[in-house]
Design an enzyme around this catalytic site. Sequence first.
Site, PDB file in Angstrom:
ATOM      1  CB  SER A   1      13.217  39.091 -22.679  1.00  0.00           C
ATOM      2  OG  SER A   1      12.382  40.337 -22.222  1.00  0.00           O
TER       3      SER A   1
ATOM      4  NE  ARG B   1      14.689  27.332 -18.625  1.00  0.00           N
ATOM      5  CZ  ARG B   1      14.720  28.519 -18.291  1.00  0.00           C
ATOM      6  NH1 ARG B   1      13.774  29.135 -19.040  1.00  0.00           N
ATOM      7  NH2 ARG B   1      15.199  29.041 -17.465  1.00  0.00           N
TER       8      ARG B   1
ATOM      9  CB  THR C   1      12.741  38.773 -14.183  1.00  0.00           C
ATOM     10  OG1 THR C   1      13.624  39.731 -13.406  1.00  0.00           O
ATOM     11  CG2 THR C   1      11.684  39.502 -14.493  1.00  0.00           C
ATOM     12  N   GLY C   2      14.808  36.529 -13.999  1.00  0.00           N
ATOM     13  CA  GLY C   2      16.333  36.078 -13.593  1.00  0.00           C
ATOM     14  C   GLY C   2      16.170  34.567 -13.999  1.00  0.00           C
TER      15      GLY C   2
ATOM     16  CB  THR D   1      10.555  37.600 -17.182  1.00  0.00           C
ATOM     17  OG1 THR D   1      11.404  36.376 -17.593  1.00  0.00           O
ATOM     18  CG2 THR D   1       9.475  37.063 -16.868  1.00  0.00           C
TER      19      THR D   1
ATOM     20  CB  THR E   1       9.600  34.957 -20.083  1.00  0.00           C
ATOM     21  OG1 THR E   1      10.911  35.021 -20.541  1.00  0.00           O
ATOM     22  CG2 THR E   1       9.487  33.417 -19.850  1.00  0.00           C
TER      23      THR E   1
HETATM   24  N1  ASP Z   1      13.023  33.786 -15.664  1.00  0.00           N
HETATM   25  C1  ASP Z   1      13.050  33.504 -17.242  1.00  0.00           C
HETATM   26  C2  ASP Z   1      13.454  32.214 -17.244  1.00  0.00           C
HETATM   27  O1  ASP Z   1      14.112  31.588 -16.576  1.00  0.00           O
HETATM   28  C3  ASP Z   1      13.982  34.450 -17.675  1.00  0.00           C
HETATM   29  C4  ASP Z   1      14.504  35.610 -17.061  1.00  0.00           C
HETATM   30  O2  ASP Z   1      13.842  36.380 -16.737  1.00  0.00           O
HETATM   31  O3  ASP Z   1      15.627  35.996 -17.360  1.00  0.00           O
HETATM   32  O4  ASP Z   1      12.851  31.628 -18.083  1.00  0.00           O
END
Ligand code: ASP
Length: 320
Positions: free
Chosen positions: A45, A194, A217-218, A166, A184
């Site tokens: 990730s 993106r 994160t997320g 992330t 990330t």
């Molecule tokens: N926050 C990150 C993103 O949207 C991905 C993640 O943390 O899962 O790229």
Amino acid sequence: MIVVASTNGIVGIDAAMRVLKAGGTAVDAVETGIRLVEANGDDHSVGYGGYPNLLGDVELDASIMDGATLAAGAVGALRNCVYAISVARKVMERLPHVFLVGEGAARFAREMGFDRVDLLTEEPQSVWENRLRRDLPAHVFEHLNQQPDLWRWVDVATDPEKAWGTVNFLAQDAEGQICAGASTSGWAWKYPGRLGDSPVIGAGVYADDRFGAAACTGTGEMAIRACTAHSIVFYLKMGIPLQDAGERAMRDLNDLGGAYLSDMNFIAIDRDGRHAGFMSGEVGAYLFMAEEMSAPEEAPRTRVELNKRWANRVQVQDAT
Ligand code: ASP
């Protein structure tokens, strides 16, 4: 002195604390910790070995914010460079800008002496290929780069419930200065170009020595829309205690309507070095290491449930 990190920061949190103990700044500690995660090819990730975008190219996002000066640096959709966090720091320190993306970010990385590295490793490449072969019609997968309507396929291929991640680091040094950083490879199989929340100051990271710091994160789209990292620090600024500030910032995400909503997680510290972690999903922890500790420890994140989930997107789309 304290360092707080997402659990994949386990490969770097000790080193970050050593930096602080040797008299380094919070910015040095955050950069050191995150670099070790970026170099960890087993973490798909972040950095080297990260999952690629829809076309199979690894594009990295990272940012760093210095709470002493509110200076910040960020890179987005950066290719062929392992240490996105260090490039972000160079943006902060060497340029009159905050944010570089794409080719400009890659060019700047070369100018700063970073090696050109192919970030796509075997395992992420085969996961990408297997998932896309499964989810997309064969004729589309075979000519993905030539698709005139690539946008149609991103919706089929991406699902934040399946591949995400992330690294977040927060640190407070001996001077009381605070830094937040995130790095990330972003949402797996994302549309090329993106950007997630990680490189967006105020969304994925925020730090202000006077109040505290946070990193997320997320699903980045949610943190961008709600300015989540900034919200947490803003609630601290309003005198709200850390635990309540985090829960409020998570609940704010319930105000986001429409489709494309999923999970959110964040870690936060206040100016006194208290720390907390939050998640909308079911299970989660974060790491912390204070100066008197010989090893990092895991602490549970507080769960704040969110109303809307990714699955709702199908219903919304069918209805239009
Ligand atoms: N926050 C990150 C993103 O949207 C991905 C993640 O943390 O899962 O790229």
